[in-house]
Design a protein around this motif. Structure first.
Motif, short mmCIF file in Angstrom:
data_model
loop_
_atom_site.label_atom_id
_atom_site.label_comp_id
_atom_site.label_asym_id
_atom_site.label_seq_id
_atom_site.Cartn_x
_atom_site.Cartn_y
_atom_site.Cartn_z
N LYS A 176 -2.12 -2.17 -0.74
CA LYS A 176 -3.01 -1.84 -1.87
C LYS A 176 -2.82 -0.38 -2.29
CE LYS A 176 -7.47 -1.12 -3.56
NZ LYS A 176 -8.21 -1.47 -4.63
N LEU A 177 -2.68 0.50 -1.30
CA LEU A 177 -2.51 1.92 -1.62
C LEU A 177 -1.21 2.16 -2.38
CD1 LEU A 177 -3.78 3.40 1.76
CD2 LEU A 177 -4.73 3.96 -0.48
N ALA A 178 -0.15 1.46 -2.00
CA ALA A 178 1.13 1.63 -2.69
C ALA A 178 1.01 1.12 -4.13
CB ALA A 178 2.24 0.89 -1.95
N TYR A 179 0.35 -0.03 -4.29
CA TYR A 179 0.13 -0.58 -5.63
C TYR A 179 -0.66 0.42 -6.49
CZ TYR A 179 -2.09 -3.46 -9.24
OH TYR A 179 -2.57 -3.93 -10.44
N GLU A 180 -1.73 0.95 -5.91
CA GLU A 180 -2.58 1.90 -6.64
C GLU A 180 -1.83 3.19 -6.98
OE1 GLU A 180 -5.61 1.95 -7.91
OE2 GLU A 180 -5.97 -0.14 -7.44
N THR A 181 -0.95 3.59 -6.09
CA THR A 181 -0.18 4.81 -6.34
C THR A 181 0.75 4.61 -7.53
OG1 THR A 181 -0.29 5.34 -3.99
CG2 THR A 181 1.36 6.52 -5.26
#
Ligand code: GN1
Ligand code: MG
Length: 373
Positions: free
Chosen positions: A132-137
């Protein structure tokens, strides 16, 4: 000394804490905590590295133009979730304070409002929510680009010339070898030959920028810790470290973002087995990025997306090695072989990427097709 700087700012309340933040490789950063009416208010104070940024006034001018533009766009869109840096002006209404130190040298300081309740990561390897963090980044950097899509690159000054010019970086390496400031280059003959063999392929963006690849306003330092994520929701909240806002290619920002956010290790990890590109994170990042940018990306930009990840890693390989051979004059180091470790780290990451380009390319083409449906 810090107090002398702060005398030039009209910040209300009592200064109760000064914390140095050592995450950046270039500037000196302090987090200041004030109390005012029983409330805590934080600020970021930074000393601009004037060896790297020879014209700090122009850097600040770029930042002011960009942040004004973004905050207006956010207001117009009623977006109160996503934020941008806000400059705290000096008592004289300036965006930077120039301090003359004991040796008569100029030091440049600027202050920002601190964006609270956020966290920045150096790597997602220890997080349970890495996907999720990579997607959000990816999404946040894409959104940042979208907000700047109608901002003309000609308004900004190129404050570091040829910052992402791959050929120039390559020539800098050759020069450092030639100059023999240190004899460190002798230890890397195998790697240097390999780097020479890759320069042609890696010059594609530089060669076509402003021609088939459009010149845009870009961040140029989209390293993972230059994004603030909401501590609770893990959503991207703000893009920070705007010193290198300049005309450039969106591919620089994408490539640098993925090499940094989707690596399995920190940038100075030395265990070779731990150094590789995570495809799961790369895909999540790309998905977020494409969702935000598909409406304006050109076919040529899409074509070079996967190669850009390699190119930006290659650039860091060159830069860390050059700095090591030059005797560590550019990047802050924490120990003697720090730049050497960073060099090998990025070099192994690059080698790993070479086996993954095809899968990344296929993923990009599929995602683009789905988004365009
Ligand atoms: C520097 O300042 P920081 O740590 O965000 C560098 C980037 C490099 C990065 C590598 C102005 O970024 O270009 O990619 O280190 N910034 C500048 O860690 O040179
Ligand atoms: Mg930086």
């Amino acid at each position: 000394m810090i107090n002398k700087i702060l005398d030039n700012y009209n910040i209300k309340g009592n200064l109760i804490n000064i914390k140095e933040d050592n995450t950046g490789n270039i500037n000196k950063t302090y987090i200041l905590t004030y109390t005012n009416d029983n409330k805590q208010v934080k600020y970021l104070l930074q000393k601009i590295n004037s060896n790297v940024f020879n014209e700090p006034y122009l850097v600040m001018r770029n930042i002011e133009l960009v942040t004004n533009h973004i905050s207006k766009k956010l207001k117009d869109a009623d977006d109160y979730n996503y934020k941008t840096l806000t400059i705290v002006k000096t008592n004289d209404g300036l965006n930077m304070y120039t301090y003359i130190n004991e040796d008569g040298e100029k030091e440049y300081y600027r202050a920002f409002h601190f964006i609270d309740n956020c966290i920045s990561y150096d790597n997602f390897k220890d997080s349970d929510d890495a996907l999720k963090l990579a997607y959000e980044t990816g999404k946040s950097f894409g959104y940042f680009q979208r907000l700047l899509n109608d901002f003309s690159p000609s308004l900004l000054t190129e404050t570091i010339t040829d910052f992402h010019n791959t050929k120039k970086r390559f020539n800098d390496l050759l020069e450092s070898i030639e100059n023999k400031i240190t004899l460190r280059a002798y230890d890397f003959s195998y790697e240097i030959v390999d780097l020479i063999s890759k320069i042609k392929e890696c010059s594609v963006i530089t060669d076509n920028l402003g021609k088939s690849i459009p010149l845009r306003v870009t961040h140029n330092d989209t390293k993972l810790n230059n994004i603030l994520m909401d501590k609770k929701t893990n959503e991207g909240i703000a893009i920070i470290d705007l010193d290198t806002m300049m005309p450039g290619s969106i591919l620089y920002d994408l490539g640098d973002g993925i090499r940094s956010a989707c690596s399995n290790s920190f940038e100075d990890e030395t265990d070779k087995d731990k150094i590789y590109l995570r495809l799961d994170l790369t895909k999540a990042y790309l998905k977020g990025f494409l969702e935000e940018t598909i409406s304006f990306l050109t076919d040529e930009e899409i074509k070079y997306m996967s190669l850009s990840i390699k190119i930006l890693t290659y650039e860091l390989v060159l830069r860390f090695l050059t700095d090591y051979i030059n005797g560590d004059t550019y990047f802050k180091i924490k120990y003697e072989t720090h730049n050497k470790d960073r060099f090998f780290n990025q070099y192994y990451l690059l080698l790993d990427m070479e086996n993954k380009t095809k899968e990344i390319d296929d993923f990009i083409m599929d995602t683009v097709k789905n988004l365009k449906k």
